[in-house]
Scaffold this active site. Structure first.
Site, PDB file in Angstrom:
ATOM      1  N   GLY A 139      31.229  45.954  53.094  1.00 19.68           N
ATOM      2  CA  GLY A 139      31.866  44.657  52.896  1.00 19.68           C
ATOM      3  C   GLY A 139      32.908  44.688  51.800  1.00 19.68           C
ATOM      4  N   TYR A 140      33.511  43.527  51.569  1.00 22.61           N
ATOM      5  CA  TYR A 140      34.556  43.448  50.546  1.00 22.61           C
ATOM      6  C   TYR A 140      33.990  43.699  49.145  1.00 22.61           C
ATOM      7  CZ  TYR A 140      37.661  41.389  54.071  1.00 22.61           C
ATOM      8  OH  TYR A 140      38.434  41.163  55.184  1.00 22.61           O
ATOM      9  N   CYS A 150      30.922  33.877  42.465  1.00 18.76           N
ATOM     10  CA  CYS A 150      32.283  33.888  41.918  1.00 18.76           C
ATOM     11  C   CYS A 150      32.688  32.534  41.360  1.00 18.76           C
ATOM     12  CB  CYS A 150      33.265  34.362  42.992  1.00 18.76           C
ATOM     13  SG  CYS A 150      33.209  33.438  44.547  1.00 18.76           S
ATOM     14  N   ASN A 186      37.833  36.777  42.689  1.00 22.93           N
ATOM     15  CA  ASN A 186      36.460  36.596  43.175  1.00 22.93           C
ATOM     16  C   ASN A 186      35.751  37.909  43.459  1.00 22.93           C
ATOM     17  OD1 ASN A 186      38.551  36.359  45.387  1.00 22.93           O
ATOM     18  ND2 ASN A 186      36.745  36.670  46.653  1.00 22.93           N
TER      19      ASN A 186
END
Length: 344
Positions: free
Chosen positions: A11-12, A151, A311
């Site tokens: 994932g990111y 975030c 974030n």
């Protein structure tokens, strides 16, 4: 060198962890997991890592097969799924740093209200330290169970907490949060297709966003949060509406921020009278571990507190690496030296 593993590396957030850890001079990335991409190179979903690593993803189950092989385990796994397996994860490495939402809230009833399901490991909630060095540095120095905040919660806590601690706030805090599309993750649904999101300002949480519980837990104040998706890819900005107590004004607010963040490596006070960037703006923070905070005082004892960050970095992976640095006694900016781009 510490040996570290990243669970959920596709994932990111997982990719950002890998980017930072591969450039960290005191760690060796031993393993990254992804069930859907097992056997594929890490630099496939994360093309920015080409030439930096030859790692391939392994299935998540292989973590247990290599028990004792890691000093630190980073968990970049989905909310609601991490809690059920946490007892096993704690056996795999001396230090576990969790980036899911499952161990951020200390009260299981609050967790159930905001996440829509009962917490399956409530007995473990009290054992995790909030992974925000600016507020929990002393505890992080000896903690082997760390839960990194969300975030928008991180931006909100860093903007609100100094004034709450100084007794300058009275009553409810309202948080208007804006976030880029990367906050939805790599498996975001139809609403986050480019054709649907481009040009939109989508109010996806008009009330009761789960991060409001984290800001309320930290500040001890009632908090109401809304969240809007904006066209940016990275970045969070929160506007926190507050009422100042006891006739306080701008000088008291500025003094509280300066006292709280004097000497802090990654929090900057940005509150100027003029200029394009006179208040915190996430655009110039992209890729960096900074959170900028600022304020504007209005009439009638009202003020707007502003927080901005990337974030994926200070709002996630960078904060986790900063916690790692605190835990092992290294300079907090180790592996986090990048300070953003302008223009961007």
């Amino acid at each position: 060198m510490l040996r570290v593993a990243v669970a959920g590396g596709a994932g990111y957030i997982g990719g950002e962890l890998l980017r930072l850890l591969l450039g960290h001079p005191r760690v060796d990335v031993a393993l990254a997991t992804s069930d859907s991409l097992a056997g594929r190179r890490v630099d496939g979903p994360h093309p920015n890592l080409r030439g930096r690593t030859d790692l391939t993803f392994v299935r998540h189950g292989e973590l247990a097969d290599r028990q004792g092989s890691y000093d630190v385990l980073f968990l970049a796994l989905p909310h609601k799924k991490t809690m059920g397996a946490m007892a096993g994860y704690l056996d795999l490495a001396r230090t576990v740093i969790d980036l899911s939402g499952d161990f951020r809230l200390r009260d299981p009833e609050v967790y159930a209200r905001y996440y829509g399901t009962a917490h399956t490991a409530p007995e473990l909630l009290g054992g995790f330290t909030t992974g925000l060095p600016e507020q929990h540095r002393d505890a992080l120095r000896t903690s082997d169970r760390i839960s990194v905040p969300g975030c928008m919660a991180t931006a909100g806590m860093l903007a609100v907490q100094p004034l709450a601690d100084a007794g300058l706030l009275d009553g409810e805090v309202t948080v208007d949060a804006r976030t880029g599309s990367s906050g939805s993750g790599v498996s975001a649904g139809e609403a986050n297709l480019h054709a649907e999101r481009s040009g939109a300002m989508r109010l996806f949480a008009p009330a009761g966003h789960r991060h409001e519980a984290e800001v309320a837990q930290a500040s001890g104040l009632p908090v109401r949060m809304t969240a809007t998706g904006v066209e940016a890819v990275r970045g969070v900005q929160v506007l926190c509406g507050v009422r100042l107590a006891g006739g306080a004004g701008g000088s008291e607010v500025r003094a509280a921020y300066r006292k709280a963040y004097e000497g802090e490596r990654f929090v900057r006070l940005v509150a100027y009278r003029r200029g394009a960037y006179r208040l915190p703006e996430p655009k110039i923070l992209s890729g960096s571990n900074y959170c900028d905070v600022g304020f504007a005082v209005g009439d009638g004892g009202r003020a707007t507190l502003v927080g901005a960050l990337d974030n994926l970095v200070k709002g996630g992976a960078g904060n986790a690496v900063q916690c790692l640095n605190v835990r092992f006694g290294w300079p907090e900016d180790t592996g986090l030296e990048f300070f953003g781009l302008h223009p961007n």
